[in-house]
Motif scaffolding. Sequence first.
Motif, PDB file in Angstrom:
ATOM      1  N   TYR A 104      41.436  46.539  49.064  1.00  0.00           N
ATOM      2  CA  TYR A 104      40.742  45.431  48.690  1.00  0.00           C
ATOM      3  C   TYR A 104      40.833  44.414  49.571  1.00  0.00           C
ATOM      4  O   TYR A 104      41.631  44.368  50.682  1.00  0.00           O
ATOM      5  N   ASP A 135      36.484  45.812  39.279  1.00  0.00           N
ATOM      6  CA  ASP A 135      36.137  45.850  40.825  1.00  0.00           C
ATOM      7  C   ASP A 135      34.655  46.878  40.949  1.00  0.00           C
ATOM      8  O   ASP A 135      34.265  46.811  41.847  1.00  0.00           O
ATOM      9  N   THR A 238      35.050  44.887  45.309  1.00  0.00           N
ATOM     10  CA  THR A 238      36.405  44.903  45.973  1.00  0.00           C
ATOM     11  C   THR A 238      36.627  43.815  47.041  1.00  0.00           C
ATOM     12  O   THR A 238      37.913  43.865  47.785  1.00  0.00           O
TER      13      THR A 238
END
Length: 339
Positions: A104, A135, A238
């Motif tokens: 991330y 995400d 992300t």
Amino acid sequence: MKPMIKNKPINLAIVAAICGIAVTQFAYADLPTAFTNIGSIVNTRHNLNQGPLYQVVGQSVNPMNVGRNNYGEVCVYCHTPHGANQANGLVAPLWNRTIRVTNYQTYNELGTTTLTQDVLSTPGSASLTCLSCHDGQTAMDSIINMPGSGRGLVTQATTQDLTFLNSWNNGDVAPGSADTTNHMGFNSGYAPPPPGYRLGVGDGSDGVGCMTCHSEVGLVKTILGGNFADFRMANLGTDLRNDHPIGITFPAPPGSPSPDWNTPAGVKGASNFFDENSNGRMEKGEIRTYEGRVECASCHDPHGVPSAGVGTQFNPTFLRKSQSAGGVGSAVCLTCHVK
Ligand code: HEC
Ligand code: HEC
Ligand code: HEC
Ligand code: HEC
Ligand code: HEC
């Protein structure tokens, strides 16, 4: 393997067939939600069967069956009684979902000069749970243990196995025939559909999924001019640099007052919590830290928190506390920040 819609260039007849189900619902599309948000997670958008939805609109076929396995249960999309996910040190209540190992981009990478606290390079468990849907990378139905005995697959803990997911039949095809359900996630191209656009496989490899319908310019919407609840805000992606920091240390543990921070009085294991009713117990309406850090579940409870006692409507957006609590706008923010 499943044939049909997957990997097939866009075919208007197929889209129309899929959406024939949906067309009659346009009357409801202007409503923010068809769920009551009262009593239980069953009556919220976190009910991935969307059961109440099609009861409300009097449908015989669940419009979402095209995009995810309908396990006929509510908790199973997130929890399993046995064989829960503990991969890579995950600490989450009986977690049934696939959690991909992900790099991330975290808030600190934004580089604001004012940030004082350290941020985990991978968010903590109480965020990874949410990110396993939000995400956008993983299909809504990607779980380890499907309902029924002998229907689990251990490798699902970290990888999404489409053959395994295809082994579930929503009941819309004859036993033994190939199931045509797609396994969609939020990972949708909601940009104008490229040539050969198709309903997605939901593993992030094709960038197409729920947003095929649930966005302003979703393909189906473009063709049919219909209205669908728009989920783009829920697709965090992300890159978390534009989201409130998570996996970030909360600077004011109990007993260390600070001019910038309120101090949570409650302590439960590695969590501190703002003990609003001073009863010493950590309750769902109380904002908290996990391992001393702020995570998604610090502010949100995915099951919903009644706004004013049992039986009342949940706080909007699964918040533990209403922003208007105590007559204060921004009550959530002011629980932690002294501003
Ligand atoms: C073929 C188009 C289509 C696809 C693909 C689709 N949906 Fe829907 N969805 C609908 C329609 C139509 C409705 C009812 C109108 C509305 O509320 O948007 C709906 C409603 C919903 C609702 C309830 C909205 C509310 O609060 O009333 C949820 C939640 C939902 N869909 C989730 C999903 C998820 C998750 C996926 C991907 C796994 C998905 N949908 C894929 C067509 C679709
Ligand atoms: C959309 C995902 C999702 C669904 C569906 C879901 N949960 Fe959860 N549940 C979570 C998450 C995430 C946590 C961890 C919250 C945290 O980090 O504090 C959790 C925690 C829990 C906990 C322990 C902590 C607590 O908050 O009480 C219980 C018990 C629980 N869930 C029961 C259920 C039951 C029963 C159902 C079905 C009726 C259900 N959940 C459906 C996501 C879900
Ligand atoms: C099983 C997949 C899944 C998991 C796990 C999950 N969500 Fe969701 N969430 C959804 C779907 C689908 C929606 C509907 C999309 C929307 O409302 O925009 C949603 C909607 C939301 C919304 C908006 C609700 C509204 O009324 O608009 C919030 C806030 C949210 N989720 C927070 C969380 C948090 C925080 C967690 C973890 C504690 C979590 N979710 C875990 C699937 C999931
Ligand atoms: C510091 C508190 C806080 C944290 C941490 C937090 N949120 Fe939120 N979130 C909020 C508030 C407040 C709102 C309501 C915003 C609004 O009303 O527009 C919200 C809204 C949302 C929405 C709905 C967006 C929309 O407008 O449709 C989603 C989805 C969501 N959060 C998911 C998450 C996820 C996933 C995480 C972890 C990655 C997370 N949140 C972490 C406070 C937080
Ligand atoms: C659970 C406690 C908590 C809640 C609730 C909370 N925050 Fe934060 N917030 C933090 C922490 C901890 C940081 C990191 C501060 C730092 O490193 O100096 C932070 C950081 C921030 C930052 C970035 C600071 C920077 O220097 O880049 C902003 C802006 C912010 N919060 C606004 C909000 C808003 C707006 C809300 C309500 C929607 C909110 N916060 C709710 C704990 C919280």
